[in-house]
Each structure stands twice: as C-alpha cells, then as structure tokens.
Design a protein around this motif. Structure first.
Motif, PDB file in Angstrom:
ATOM      1  N   ALA A   1       0.931  -1.231  -0.100  1.00  0.00           N
ATOM      2  CA  ALA A   1      -0.314  -0.053   0.054  1.00  0.00           C
ATOM      3  C   ALA A   1       0.887   1.234   0.164  1.00  0.00           C
ATOM      4  O   ALA A   1       0.536   2.523  -0.547  1.00  0.00           O
ATOM      5  CB  ALA A   1      -1.069  -0.092   1.176  1.00  0.00           C
TER       6      ALA A   1
ATOM      7  N   THR B   1      -4.758   0.674  -4.294  1.00  0.00           N
ATOM      8  CA  THR B   1      -4.715   0.630  -2.844  1.00  0.00           C
ATOM      9  C   THR B   1      -5.948   0.534  -2.016  1.00  0.00           C
ATOM     10  O   THR B   1      -6.303  -0.419  -1.022  1.00  0.00           O
ATOM     11  CB  THR B   1      -4.087   1.981  -2.332  1.00  0.00           C
ATOM     12  OG1 THR B   1      -2.750   2.113  -2.757  1.00  0.00           O
ATOM     13  CG2 THR B   1      -3.767   2.036  -0.876  1.00  0.00           C
TER      14      THR B   1
ATOM     15  N   CYS C   1      -2.381  -2.428   5.829  1.00  0.00           N
ATOM     16  CA  CYS C   1      -2.799  -1.763   4.670  1.00  0.00           C
ATOM     17  C   CYS C   1      -3.030  -0.423   4.839  1.00  0.00           C
ATOM     18  O   CYS C   1      -2.995   0.557   4.019  1.00  0.00           O
ATOM     19  CB  CYS C   1      -3.980  -2.581   4.080  1.00  0.00           C
ATOM     20  SG  CYS C   1      -4.382  -1.811   2.310  1.00  0.00           S
TER      21      CYS C   1
ATOM     22  N   ALA D   1      -1.055   2.959   3.797  1.00  0.00           N
ATOM     23  CA  ALA D   1      -1.700   3.782   2.764  1.00  0.00           C
ATOM     24  C   ALA D   1      -1.300   5.107   3.360  1.00  0.00           C
ATOM     25  O   ALA D   1      -0.863   6.140   2.599  1.00  0.00           O
ATOM     26  CB  ALA D   1      -3.232   3.763   2.666  1.00  0.00           C
TER      27      ALA D   1
END
Length: 98
Positions: free
Chosen positions: A21, A33, A77, A81
């Motif tokens: 990500a 993503t 994740c 991100a």
C-alpha cells in the motif's frame, strides 16, 4: 515454537500489505490501494461472520484466520496507505519549495 510461528504469520500478514500500500500510494495508484483495503476488509468481515453463524466454515478456523491474518493485513494496509500518502505529500512540498 508455536508462539514464534504465530508472530511470524501475523508480521508477514501485516507487513506485506503495508509495504504494498505504501508503494502504491507513493506511486499515485490510490485506486489499487483502496481495492486492496476493501478486499482485506471484506475478508475480515466474512471471517468474523463465519465464526458466529452457520456458513459451512469451522468457527475456530474462521476466527483464527480473522485474528491471525485478516486483522493484521487490514491494519497494515491502512498504515501503509497513510505512510505512502505522507511520503508523497512531503515530496510534493519539497518540490514546490515550501
């Protein structure tokens, strides 16, 4: 040995989506993503639902998959991100001279 194996599985499940990500966000692939985040969140939700209802899945295996794989992957994740977005934002600020 079992504790070490659990730690390795959870770390790998969290780090792989985190790095993926972060790289995708840094490259500007926000859609990929979000797709990864949505798939991991859906797998987590399905595993939790399968652990409490009759869905043809063993409840112990479902909650084990949810807590050992899908929860760290979803958190990884989200963190990846955020990290990729922060790195890209810092790079844009340096480029603009602010």
């Amino acid at each position: 040995m079992a504790n070490f194996l659990v730690l390795v599985v959870m770390s790998a499940a969290g780090l792989i989506p985190c790095i993926t990500a972060a790289v995708w966000m840094k490259a500007g692939k926000v859609g990929w993503t979000l797709t990864l985040f949505a798939i991991l969140g859906a797998c987590l939700a399905l595993s939790v639902q399968a652990s409490t209802r009759l869905m043809g899945v063993d409840p112990i295996k479902a909650i084990a998959a949810a807590s050992l794989v899908f929860l760290p992957a979803t958190i990884g994740c989200a963190v990846g991100a955020l990290l990729g977005w922060m790195i890209e934002r810092q790079r844009v600020k340096k480029f603009q001279g602010k």
